[in-house]
Design a protein around this motif. Structure first.
Motif, mmCIF file in Angstrom:
data_model
loop_
_atom_site.group_PDB
_atom_site.id
_atom_site.type_symbol
_atom_site.label_atom_id
_atom_site.label_comp_id
_atom_site.label_asym_id
_atom_site.label_seq_id
_atom_site.Cartn_x
_atom_site.Cartn_y
_atom_site.Cartn_z
ATOM 1 N N UNK A 134 -12.072 3.169 3.223
ATOM 2 C CA UNK A 134 -11.671 1.822 2.812
ATOM 3 C C UNK A 134 -12.522 1.324 1.644
ATOM 4 N N UNK A 135 -13.840 1.558 1.713
ATOM 5 C CA UNK A 135 -14.729 1.081 0.648
ATOM 6 C C UNK A 135 -14.466 1.796 -0.675
ATOM 7 N N UNK A 136 -14.116 3.091 -0.610
ATOM 8 C CA UNK A 136 -13.761 3.827 -1.825
ATOM 9 C C UNK A 136 -12.469 3.276 -2.414
ATOM 10 N N UNK A 137 -11.470 3.058 -1.565
ATOM 11 C CA UNK A 137 -10.170 2.557 -2.022
ATOM 12 C C UNK A 137 -10.314 1.169 -2.645
ATOM 13 N N UNK A 138 -11.155 0.324 -2.054
ATOM 14 C CA UNK A 138 -11.349 -1.042 -2.563
ATOM 15 C C UNK A 138 -12.219 -1.077 -3.810
ATOM 16 N N UNK A 139 -12.828 0.069 -4.163
ATOM 17 C CA UNK A 139 -13.673 0.110 -5.344
ATOM 18 C C UNK A 139 -15.071 -0.418 -5.113
ATOM 19 N N UNK A 155 -4.633 7.780 -1.233
ATOM 20 C CA UNK A 155 -5.452 6.876 -2.039
ATOM 21 C C UNK A 155 -6.812 7.438 -2.450
ATOM 22 N N UNK A 156 -7.212 8.556 -1.863
ATOM 23 C CA UNK A 156 -8.483 9.162 -2.271
ATOM 24 C C UNK A 156 -8.277 10.641 -2.567
ATOM 25 N N UNK A 157 -9.131 11.160 -3.412
ATOM 26 C CA UNK A 157 -9.128 12.585 -3.738
ATOM 27 C C UNK A 157 -10.570 13.055 -3.771
ATOM 28 N N UNK A 273 -11.743 7.375 -5.516
ATOM 29 C CA UNK A 273 -10.413 6.760 -5.504
ATOM 30 C C UNK A 273 -9.457 7.542 -6.396
ATOM 31 N N UNK A 274 -8.269 7.806 -5.900
ATOM 32 C CA UNK A 274 -7.268 8.573 -6.653
ATOM 33 C C UNK A 274 -6.914 7.855 -7.953
ATOM 34 N N UNK A 275 -6.815 8.635 -9.028
ATOM 35 C CA UNK A 275 -6.392 8.083 -10.310
ATOM 36 C C UNK A 275 -7.448 7.267 -11.019
#
Length: 297
Positions: A134-139, A155-157, A273-275
């Motif tokens: 979640x923290x990675x996805x939220x930046x 959402x993550x890679x 985070x992806x992208x």
């Protein structure tokens, strides 16, 4: 609307208490209360409601918090990018990790990286499997160690770093404590000291026990490897822990025994985070980690 108001709002929302927020911000409580009041007046809404001694966000407050946190994260990232542009060796890396990797692995790689990049700063965040993603996805963090490594996620890679063996740990007076290796089914009559449900190591151990043909009797639950290890050493049951979590020597030390059937491992990876394009300094650390684990294997 001032940046300081947003800072105070986020701190109060997280602490749910004006006094505690003021202490962390190193300002007077009255200053925090005044800024929150001015923010509510400007927005024309109530952001908090009193509940006992704490403050809780209203529905619109929760909505506003999501947007403000995103803005603060983007602003912080922009500041870091400016600093990196001026001097890439002076940036900050925000990295997450599970507790089981914080005992040995994280200190080792950070210390090794800082040998050649002494001015780089690290901001560390410990969490569970779901909270780290979640923290990675939220930046909120740039990179995170994670276990098990999510092979497919929208959402993550990231990259798989290693497979780590899990060992059985038993009290030193246990009948199997002197064995070099055991089958997991030999522990089926023992009480297990298990991680809490939000920890991924719990599901790994439960799955291993199922493969061995039994459902473990859970006597105690804990949230950190040190707690699990200590309870087992004190004779409260048996458990399984990754090899890296058993490197530290303490006064309460259980016996470590290899499990040959089934062989139990966990995957450890690094995610982003992806992208997303990583900040220069974080990308440099990512490349360093990939090289480090290639030579380690």
């Amino acid at each position: 609307m001032e940046f300081r108001q947003l800072q105070y709002f986020v701190k109060v929302a997280r602490k749910q208490h004006v006094t505690q927020a003021a202490e962390e911000l190193h300002v007077a409580q009255s200053a925090v209360s005044r800024q929150i009041h001015q923010l509510e007046e400007e927005l024309g809404v109530q952001l908090f409601v009193q509940k006992g001694r704490n403050l809780q966000l209203t529905s619109v407050g929760k909505l506003f918090l999501c947007r403000v946190e995103a803005i603060m994260t983007d602003l912080e990232r922009a500041i870091n990018e400016v600093h990196e542009f001026m001097d890439p060796e002076q940036g900050e890396i925000r990295i997450g990790f599970p507790h089981s990797l914080g005992i040995y692995l994280l200190p080792t790689v950070v210390a090794r990286f800082r040998e050649t990049h002494p001015r780089v700063k690290f901001r560390l965040r410990q969490g569970t499997y779901n909270s780290l993603i979640r923290d990675v996805v939220k930046g909120e963090i740039d990179l995170s160690f994670i276990s098990p490594f999510p092979e497919k996620h929208n959402q993550v890679t990231g990259d798989l770093l290693l497979l780590e063996e899990l060992y059985a740990i038993v009290p030193q007076e246990h009948p199997l404590a002197r064995n070099e290796q055991i089958r997991l089914e030999q522990l089926k009559n023992d009480s297990f000291v298990m991680f809490s449900e939000e920890y991924s190591l719990r599901s790994i151990v439960l799955e291993a026990c199922t493969k061995a043909g039994f459902t473990p009797k859970i006597g105690f639950e804990g949230e950190e490897t040190d707690t699990i290890r200590g309870l087992v050493a004190a004779g409260m049951g048996v458990s399984m822990l990754p090899e890296m979590a058993l490197t530290e020597i303490s006064q309460l030390q259980p016996s470590k025994v290899r499990v040959i059937e089934p062989r139990v491992t966990r995957s450890v990876g690094l995610i982003q985070r992806s992208g997303d394009k990583l900040p220069l300094v974080a990308e440099g650390f990512r490349k360093f980690l990939l090289e480090f684990f290639i030579h380690r294997s």
